[in-house]
Design a protein around this motif. Structure first.
Motif, short mmCIF file in Angstrom:
data_model
loop_
_atom_site.label_atom_id
_atom_site.label_comp_id
_atom_site.label_asym_id
_atom_site.label_seq_id
_atom_site.Cartn_x
_atom_site.Cartn_y
_atom_site.Cartn_z
N TRP A 52 54.40 167.83 -8.80
CA TRP A 52 53.51 167.30 -7.77
C TRP A 52 53.44 168.31 -6.63
O TRP A 52 54.40 168.50 -5.89
N GLN A 53 52.30 168.98 -6.50
CA GLN A 53 52.15 169.99 -5.47
C GLN A 53 51.53 169.35 -4.24
O GLN A 53 50.33 169.12 -4.19
N ILE A 54 52.37 169.03 -3.28
CA ILE A 54 51.86 168.40 -2.06
C ILE A 54 52.32 169.22 -0.86
O ILE A 54 53.51 169.46 -0.69
N ALA A 55 51.38 169.71 -0.09
CA ALA A 55 51.71 170.51 1.08
C ALA A 55 52.15 169.59 2.21
O ALA A 55 51.53 168.57 2.48
N GLN A 56 53.22 169.95 2.86
CA GLN A 56 53.70 169.19 4.00
C GLN A 56 53.33 169.93 5.28
O GLN A 56 52.90 171.07 5.26
N THR A 57 53.51 169.25 6.39
CA THR A 57 53.15 169.81 7.68
C THR A 57 54.40 169.96 8.53
O THR A 57 55.22 169.05 8.61
N VAL A 58 54.52 171.11 9.18
CA VAL A 58 55.64 171.37 10.07
C VAL A 58 55.09 171.79 11.43
O VAL A 58 54.35 172.77 11.53
N HIS A 59 55.43 171.03 12.47
CA HIS A 59 55.05 171.36 13.84
C HIS A 59 56.18 172.14 14.50
O HIS A 59 57.36 171.86 14.29
N PHE A 60 55.81 173.12 15.34
CA PHE A 60 56.79 173.96 16.02
C PHE A 60 56.63 173.85 17.53
O PHE A 60 55.52 173.77 18.06
N TRP A 61 57.77 173.86 18.23
CA TRP A 61 57.78 173.96 19.69
C TRP A 61 58.95 174.84 20.09
O TRP A 61 60.08 174.61 19.66
N THR A 62 58.67 175.87 20.88
CA THR A 62 59.73 176.70 21.46
C THR A 62 59.61 176.63 22.98
O THR A 62 58.51 176.68 23.53
N ASP A 63 60.73 176.54 23.63
CA ASP A 63 60.80 176.41 25.08
C ASP A 63 60.35 177.72 25.74
O ASP A 63 60.90 178.79 25.48
N ARG A 64 59.31 177.63 26.59
CA ARG A 64 58.81 178.80 27.30
C ARG A 64 59.33 178.88 28.73
O ARG A 64 58.89 179.71 29.51
N GLY A 65 60.25 177.99 29.09
CA GLY A 65 60.76 177.95 30.45
C GLY A 65 61.54 179.19 30.83
O GLY A 65 62.02 179.95 29.97
N ALA A 66 61.68 179.40 32.13
CA ALA A 66 62.33 180.60 32.63
C ALA A 66 63.80 180.69 32.21
O ALA A 66 64.34 181.80 32.03
N SER A 67 64.46 179.55 32.03
CA SER A 67 65.87 179.59 31.65
C SER A 67 66.09 180.28 30.32
O SER A 67 67.17 180.80 30.04
N MET A 68 65.04 180.29 29.47
CA MET A 68 65.17 180.91 28.16
C MET A 68 65.12 182.44 28.23
O MET A 68 65.43 183.12 27.25
N LEU A 84 58.32 181.33 6.22
CA LEU A 84 58.89 180.72 5.02
C LEU A 84 58.12 179.47 4.61
O LEU A 84 57.88 179.23 3.43
N MET A 85 57.74 178.66 5.60
CA MET A 85 56.98 177.45 5.30
C MET A 85 55.63 177.79 4.67
O MET A 85 55.21 177.16 3.70
N VAL A 86 54.95 178.78 5.23
CA VAL A 86 53.64 179.17 4.70
C VAL A 86 53.78 179.73 3.29
O VAL A 86 52.97 179.44 2.41
N ARG A 87 54.81 180.52 3.06
CA ARG A 87 55.03 181.05 1.71
C ARG A 87 55.33 179.93 0.73
O ARG A 87 55.09 180.07 -0.48
N GLY A 88 55.86 178.83 1.23
CA GLY A 88 56.12 177.67 0.38
C GLY A 88 54.91 176.77 0.21
O GLY A 88 55.01 175.70 -0.39
N GLY A 89 53.76 177.20 0.74
CA GLY A 89 52.53 176.44 0.57
C GLY A 89 52.32 175.35 1.58
O GLY A 89 51.46 174.48 1.39
N GLU A 90 53.06 175.36 2.67
CA GLU A 90 52.97 174.29 3.64
C GLU A 90 52.13 174.69 4.84
O GLU A 90 51.87 175.86 5.09
N ARG A 91 51.70 173.69 5.59
CA ARG A 91 50.91 173.90 6.80
C ARG A 91 51.84 173.98 8.00
O ARG A 91 52.78 173.19 8.12
N VAL A 92 51.54 174.90 8.91
CA VAL A 92 52.34 175.05 10.11
C VAL A 92 51.42 175.08 11.32
O VAL A 92 50.26 175.50 11.23
N GLY A 93 51.93 174.63 12.45
CA GLY A 93 51.15 174.64 13.67
C GLY A 93 52.05 174.34 14.86
O GLY A 93 53.26 174.13 14.71
N LEU A 94 51.44 174.31 16.04
CA LEU A 94 52.18 174.05 17.26
C LEU A 94 51.98 172.62 17.71
O LEU A 94 50.94 172.01 17.45
N THR A 95 52.97 172.07 18.39
CA THR A 95 52.82 170.76 18.99
C THR A 95 51.79 170.85 20.11
O THR A 95 51.53 171.91 20.66
N GLY A 96 51.22 169.72 20.44
CA GLY A 96 50.27 169.68 21.55
C GLY A 96 48.82 169.78 21.15
O GLY A 96 47.93 169.59 21.98
#
Length: 288
Positions: free
Chosen positions: A75-91, A116-128
């Protein structure tokens, strides 16, 4: 469109090259997507069961014995992964010129994970909702370009809008800022059936507090400063507060079905990526 995306990402060769090399060092498994169903790839043979049609029977395999078998496909089903990285000054803090900033390590791990997610056939994007989930290398370039921007606020709040129900998510930060916005973000994510990973990235000095004598502490933006003649006297109280914060993060993840990880910038990026690659395919829990 590809040319425009590549031009937009032209300032990013070091990050892209590092992320590609890091992702290439991790062996891709099937990423937990192997289930029987409609697809093109063979998965396994199984005995015929009530309700199976005669067309499903694999006669070549069944001819080897007295039992009839069905040829199941993956069963080839692409999943979705949302990404968020902290852009604050403390980082943007690093205790040594020999160490990456927390932001640099967070972006490297996030981008390599997305690859890695894209190579696995999955969808990736940013939160927001600014970068909806998609497949392909162009999406990787867009994500890399978006991570060139910093926020001048000390601690950037986590973004939780436009999450696709039942998707997965990866949030990377030092998580040293106010907890209320993080609690809201994870609660709303859990309401949508979104599960994921919080990866806390810390500089080794933030974990060990190796300060003694006269010391001036100053925030990355310079807005906050504190000078003391006896820095060692602050150590126990600081470590207690850090332990309290980690307990709060652990409790929050357990309450919302997320998973908590810890990464120090003096550790290898590959170790962090290997953990993330496994964690995004596991059930909720706690790990370091």
């Amino acid at each position: 469109m590809r040319l425009r995306a590549e031009e937009a990402a032209s300032p990013l060769p070091p990050l892209l090259v590092q992320a590609e090399q890091l992702a290439g060092a991790v062996l891709l498994g099937d990423h937990g997507r192997r289930r029987s169903g409609m697809g093109d790839d063979f998965w396994q043979y199984r005995p015929v069961q009530p309700g199976d049609s005669r067309r499903m029977i694999d006669h070549r395999r069944s001819a080897r014995g007295d039992q009839q078998f069905v040829r199941e496909r993956e069963w080839q089903i692409a999943q979705t992964v949302h990404f968020w990285t902290d852009r604050g000054a403390s980082m943007r803090f690093a205790s040594s010129d020999h160490l990456p900033t927390k932001a640099d390590r967070a972006r490297l791990l996030a981008l390599a994970t997305a690859i890695l997610m894209v190579r696995g056939g999955e969808r990736v994007g940013l939160t927001g909702g600014l970068l909806p989930p998609r497949r392909g290398n162009i999406q990787i370039l867009r994500m890399a370009e978006s991570w060139t921007k910093d926020d001048d606020t000390p601690y950037a709040p986590p973004e939780h809008r436009a999450l696709i129900p039942h998707a997965r998510a990866l949030c990377i930060s030092d998580f040293l800022g106010p907890m209320q916005e993080l609690e809201t973000a994870l609660a709303k994510s859990a309401d949508r059936g979104v599960r994921g990973v919080l990866l806390q990235v810390l500089d080794p000095s933030e974990e060990a507090f190796p300060f003694a004598g006269r010391t001036r502490f100053e925030s990355v933006t310079g807005e906050l400063a504190h000078e003391t003649l006896k820095a060692r006297g602050l150590r126990d109280r600081y470590l207690d507060r850090l332990a309290e914060r980690r307990d709060a993060l652990d409790h929050l993840c357990r309450e919302t079905g997320w998973q908590l990880g810890l990464h120090h910038t003096e550790q290898s990026a590959q170790a962090g990526l290997l953990w993330l690659h496994g964690a995004l395919g596991r059930r909720a829990g706690h790990a370091t």
